[in-house]
Design an enzyme around this catalytic site. Sequence first.
Site, PDB file in Angstrom:
ATOM      1  N   HIS A   2      33.853  48.238  58.192  1.00  0.00           N
ATOM      2  CA  HIS A   2      35.017  47.767  57.425  1.00  0.00           C
ATOM      3  C   HIS A   2      34.613  46.754  56.357  1.00  0.00           C
ATOM      4  CE1 HIS A   2      37.565  49.677  60.496  1.00  0.00           C
ATOM      5  NE2 HIS A   2      36.742  49.127  61.380  1.00  0.00           N
ATOM      6  N   SER A  25      25.966  41.717  28.799  1.00  0.00           N
ATOM      7  CA  SER A  25      27.339  41.737  28.319  1.00  0.00           C
ATOM      8  C   SER A  25      27.353  41.495  26.813  1.00  0.00           C
ATOM      9  CB  SER A  25      28.160  40.652  29.028  1.00  0.00           C
ATOM     10  OG  SER A  25      29.381  40.420  28.364  1.00  0.00           O
ATOM     11  N   LYS A  37      25.332  37.625  32.038  1.00  0.00           N
ATOM     12  CA  LYS A  37      25.599  38.813  32.835  1.00  0.00           C
ATOM     13  C   LYS A  37      24.394  39.761  32.904  1.00  0.00           C
ATOM     14  CE  LYS A  37      28.867  39.935  34.541  1.00  0.00           C
ATOM     15  NZ  LYS A  37      30.000  40.662  33.951  1.00  0.00           N
ATOM     16  N   GLU A  72      26.516  52.093  38.515  1.00  0.00           N
ATOM     17  CA  GLU A  72      27.936  52.383  38.311  1.00  0.00           C
ATOM     18  C   GLU A  72      28.139  53.789  37.761  1.00  0.00           C
ATOM     19  OE1 GLU A  72      29.487  47.813  37.510  1.00  0.00           O
ATOM     20  OE2 GLU A  72      29.043  49.127  35.817  1.00  0.00           O
TER      21      GLU A  72
END
Length: 368
Positions: A60, A181, A187, A194
């Site tokens: 979970h 970024s 970043k 992704e």
Amino acid sequence: GPAAGRLHTARSRNDQVATDMRLFVRTVSFAAVDGLRGLQAAVLDLAETHLGTLMPGYTHLQRAQPVLLAHHLLAYFEMFERDIQRFATTAERADVLPLGSGALAGVPYPIDREVVAEELGFSSLSANSIDAVSDRDFVIDFHASAAILMTHISRLAEEIILWSSEEFGFLRLPPKFATGSSIMPQKSNPDIAELARARSGRAIGNLVSVLAVMKGLPLSYNRDLQEDKQPLFDTVSNVMSTLEVLTAMVPSLQFDKDRMEAAASAGYLLATDLADHLVGKGLPFRDAHQSVMALVEYAQSRDQPLASMTLDEYRRFSPLFDEAVLRLDARSSVASRDVAGGTAPGRVRDALKQARRILEEEWPARSS
């Protein structure tokens, strides 16, 4: 001339296209197996370097019990092994020659289909001409195998994304597998992972697309079958390029072993071990579970980790606790899971050896 005009004798576009599709699916299924073996090898190499690395196992998405990182990584080896079996089965099902079925009823010429099958490398002949020209089950098989594979890849990519976040901090991605970024200089975004995660949607969508094309077709051939090409070619490109990129990225993953071990040792991950301790003293597990649940609630109310509890505190919840409970830690927890398929170091070492044997037997040219 006249000779060229005879080339189409005993042939139909219907059985020729079916033959081409089977040849293509068989070829790309073997290519997918080869790509998967490469990804398996990368995962196995990484797992072998982390036999002693502890981490929290999750259910979970909450910390559950300590495990070895190698054990966790080998879960993906097993997933990819099942994917390999599916693609191998897809290639086997595509290995049927439909040529000679004509448009749908067979041909009125004394052709030798066995000779044609031998020349083209097919191991068997289609048994029914109507089915032969209208069957695309082997295409659906490929899509299904690819969709399941891409789902597995999506799960791996998701963990890479999560673990590289500051919230987890379990790993770092090298710059070539991350992007910055356009506005935030600090970043380092896991864009490659992704994209791998997102691509599973394309594979699943292409599977559904072909199923939708096939679901209402009367026998035999219909022009609808022209629409099986674009989804198949897209899925092949999607799968092969994703396997290539993941195989290059996995070896570059840099794990923070100290942080992972600290996470495996913190909090209440040893609660199950405490219940097992009481079971070893003769208490039924249900009662042991209730005692430890009360103990954990007590510790949480005081924001107190299990490692700081005294024996007297333990005995508030069961007189069966003894000095041994104070020696429980993440490594002893892992070591106690000494069953086939468990996370104990000896069992994981055996699993690593078995995985290496699989690669050496099935992928000998590159396993070394």
